[in-house]
Design a protein around this motif. Structure first.
Motif, PDB file in Angstrom:
ATOM      1  N   GLU A   1     -13.202   0.257  -1.568  1.00  0.00           N
ATOM      2  CA  GLU A   1     -11.967  -0.053  -2.286  1.00  0.00           C
ATOM      3  C   GLU A   1     -10.924   1.009  -1.980  1.00  0.00           C
ATOM      4  N   PRO A   2      -9.883   0.632  -1.218  1.00  0.00           N
ATOM      5  CA  PRO A   2      -8.877   1.634  -0.857  1.00  0.00           C
ATOM      6  C   PRO A   2      -7.986   2.049  -2.018  1.00  0.00           C
TER       7      PRO A   2
ATOM      8  N   LEU B   1      -7.487   0.776  -8.724  1.00  0.00           N
ATOM      9  CA  LEU B   1      -8.449  -0.332  -8.867  1.00  0.00           C
ATOM     10  C   LEU B   1      -9.876   0.193  -8.987  1.00  0.00           C
TER      11      LEU B   1
ATOM     12  N   THR C   1      -8.572 -14.951  -9.449  1.00  0.00           N
ATOM     13  CA  THR C   1      -9.474 -15.214  -8.319  1.00  0.00           C
ATOM     14  C   THR C   1     -10.733 -15.934  -8.827  1.00  0.00           C
TER      15      THR C   1
ATOM     16  N   GLY D   1     -13.140  -4.650  -1.191  1.00  0.00           N
ATOM     17  CA  GLY D   1     -12.009  -5.049  -2.039  1.00  0.00           C
ATOM     18  C   GLY D   1     -12.473  -5.740  -3.305  1.00  0.00           C
TER      19      GLY D   1
ATOM     20  N   TYR E   1       0.794  -1.248   0.000  1.00  0.00           N
ATOM     21  CA  TYR E   1       0.000   0.000   0.000  1.00  0.00           C
ATOM     22  C   TYR E   1       0.816   1.282   0.000  1.00  0.00           C
TER      23      TYR E   1
ATOM     24  N   TRP F   1      -9.790  -3.946  11.895  1.00  0.00           N
ATOM     25  CA  TRP F   1     -10.305  -3.865  10.521  1.00  0.00           C
ATOM     26  C   TRP F   1     -11.715  -4.441  10.447  1.00  0.00           C
TER      27      TRP F   1
ATOM     28  N   GLY G   1     -11.433  -5.738  -6.453  1.00  0.00           N
ATOM     29  CA  GLY G   1     -10.522  -6.198  -7.510  1.00  0.00           C
ATOM     30  C   GLY G   1     -10.860  -5.577  -8.847  1.00  0.00           C
TER      31      GLY G   1
ATOM     32  N   ASN H   1     -14.194 -11.238  -0.932  1.00  0.00           N
ATOM     33  CA  ASN H   1     -13.498 -12.404  -1.471  1.00  0.00           C
ATOM     34  C   ASN H   1     -12.015 -12.084  -1.601  1.00  0.00           C
ATOM     35  N   GLU H   2     -11.189 -12.883  -0.981  1.00  0.00           N
ATOM     36  CA  GLU H   2      -9.729 -12.711  -1.025  1.00  0.00           C
ATOM     37  C   GLU H   2      -9.311 -11.306  -0.605  1.00  0.00           C
TER      38      GLU H   2
ATOM     39  N   TYR I   1      -0.880  -2.822  -4.575  1.00  0.00           N
ATOM     40  CA  TYR I   1      -2.291  -2.541  -4.881  1.00  0.00           C
ATOM     41  C   TYR I   1      -2.535  -1.109  -5.326  1.00  0.00           C
TER      42      TYR I   1
END
Ligand SMILES: C[S@@+](CC[C@H](N)C(=O)[O-])C[C@H]1O[C@@H](n2cnc3c(N)ncnc32)[C@H](O)[C@@H]1O
Length: 384
Positions: free
Chosen positions: A120-121, A125, A62, A95, A40, A233, A97, A162-163, A47
């Motif tokens: 989504e950080p 993305l 994924t 998240g 990050y 988190w 993706g 997911n993931e 990411y």
């Protein structure tokens, strides 16, 4: 592994230089700090550096990137829960993706949510997700909203991740005669290397909470990970869920298997161009870096946050419970059936994603049975 092109190596070197500067100034860097920078660090981390590619062009594939079988099963479970929530419900995806799961869920769900929130950080993305979702009908697209922090307003609905948990930074430790030493990152002969340091209070506290739940004491020299960031988190992302379901899917184990004596070098795994390796010091910023998830820790954290653990199974059990295999049987032609059979096999076979990936269903103010955990429900495996 294929050598990255020079401009990518230059980016990784910039990130390494920042890490080396931080180590020169402050001493050995705890591994969770290293992992946070590798994933990050603004403009440079894996990411957030804008290099991330999905699917075959990327580093890993994924479940939602394989096709629509995974999304169809998840949609069946969500439709069932949403049926109990009334018309005005919210879906929060954490998240997202490439945005593939969001696109497919919005198209497949029988009753789409009033709002589809994407937490989504990563700004690059978010752009990729917007492109993926651009083809949806106006009626569906206008329900989507991007967030960079969890929503403040409480909602009735469903959370899907997911993931994502595997990407949370972890602390790494090595057992000594006096308990765990923290493994930090130092520089030796121009390379990153491990060095043991005194455990930080956060590691000590996390260790105390799991040590008594392990079936065997860990031998001296044993190395593994603990995600000390998980409770904070998890609390922030699930707090807005007033009533409903959270589905979290990831590779991982119940605690007793996570800390098996033979898993003596931990669970870190790195992906670069579809090659998995176990050296987190190779090309930081260009390589995905993750750790398997301790699902007992997820369940304990969920209970501490006021959720109920409603179901736990592996991905294979989840897909079979929701009749995902029937999607293959119902194919219109042989070519489609063959493609879908291959997709189902990758998702569900024990040697592929079927056993390594687990699904946990967590509920708040909602006690409806969840069909996704009917076949091969494994809640008992979470007990310490
Ligand atoms: C391995 S990708 C999985 C993407 C997608 N869910 C899928 O299944 O294809 C991890 C995703 O989680 C996001 N992410 C990483 N850390 C996060 C965090 N602390 N909170 C929320 N999302 C995070 C990443 O930016 C990325 O979108």
């Amino acid at each position: 592994m294929p050598e990255p092109p020079e401009e990518l190596l230059a980016l990784s070197r910039s990130l390494c230089n920042k890490m080396v500067d931080a180590i020169s100034t402050s001493g050995p860097m705890p591994f969770d700090h290293y992992m946070r920078m590798a994933l990050y660090e603004p403009g440079l981390g894996y990411y957030v550096n804008g290099l991330h590619k999905f699917g075959q062009a990327g580093d890993f594939v994924t479940a939602p990137e394989q096709g629509r079988i995974f999304a169809t099963a998840v949609a069946r479970q969500i439709d069932e829960a949403a049926g109990q929530l009334g018309h005005d419900w919210t879906l929060l995806e954490i998240g997202a993706g490439s945005g593939a799961l969001a696109r497919d869920l919005l198209e497949i769900l029988g009753q789409p949510p009033s709002r589809y929130l994407i937490l989504e950080p990563s700004a690059p993305l978010r752009e990729i997700q917007a492109e993926t979702l651009a083809g949806l009908s106006d009626n569906l697209r206008t329900r989507i909203e991007w967030l960079s922090s969890p929503p403040e307003e409480p909602f009735d609905g469903v959370i899907v991740a997911n993931e994502v948990i595997d990407a949370l930074p972890v602390k790494r430790f090595e057992m000594t005669d006096d308990g765990p030493a923290e493994l930090a990152v130092t520089v030796a002969e121009d390379r990153f290397d491990w060095t043991p340091v005194a455990p930080s209070p956060r590691l000590e506290q996390a260790w105390q909470s799991i040590a008594n739940t392990l079936p065997h004491p860990l031998p001296v020299g044993y190395r593994s990970e603990i995600c000390v960031d998980l409770p904070a988190w998890f609390d922030t992302v699930t707090r807005p869920l007033k009533r409903g379901l959270a589905l979290m899917i990831d590779y991982g184990y119940p605690r007793a298997e996570y800390y098996l004596p033979e898993r003596s070098d931990g669970t870190l795994v790195c992906h670069y161009r579809h090659r998995a390796h176990f050296d987190p010091f190779v090309w930081p910023g260009l390589t995905d870096l993750s750790a398997f998830v301790d699902f007992t820790a997820v369940a304990e954290t969920a209970v501490d946050c006021g959720l109920e653990v409603a179901g736990f199974t592996n991905q294979s059990g989840f897909l079979l419970s929701l009749d995902a295999h029937e999607i293959v049987e119902q194919a219109d032609d042989d070519a489609t059936r063959l493609r879908l059979a291959g997709e189902f096999k990758r998702l569900a076979m024990p040697g592929e994603m079927g056993e390594r990936f687990k699904v946990i269903g967590l509920t708040r103010g909602f006690d409806w049975p969840l069909s996704g955990f009917e076949v091969m429900g494994q809640l008992h495996r979470l007990e310490g």
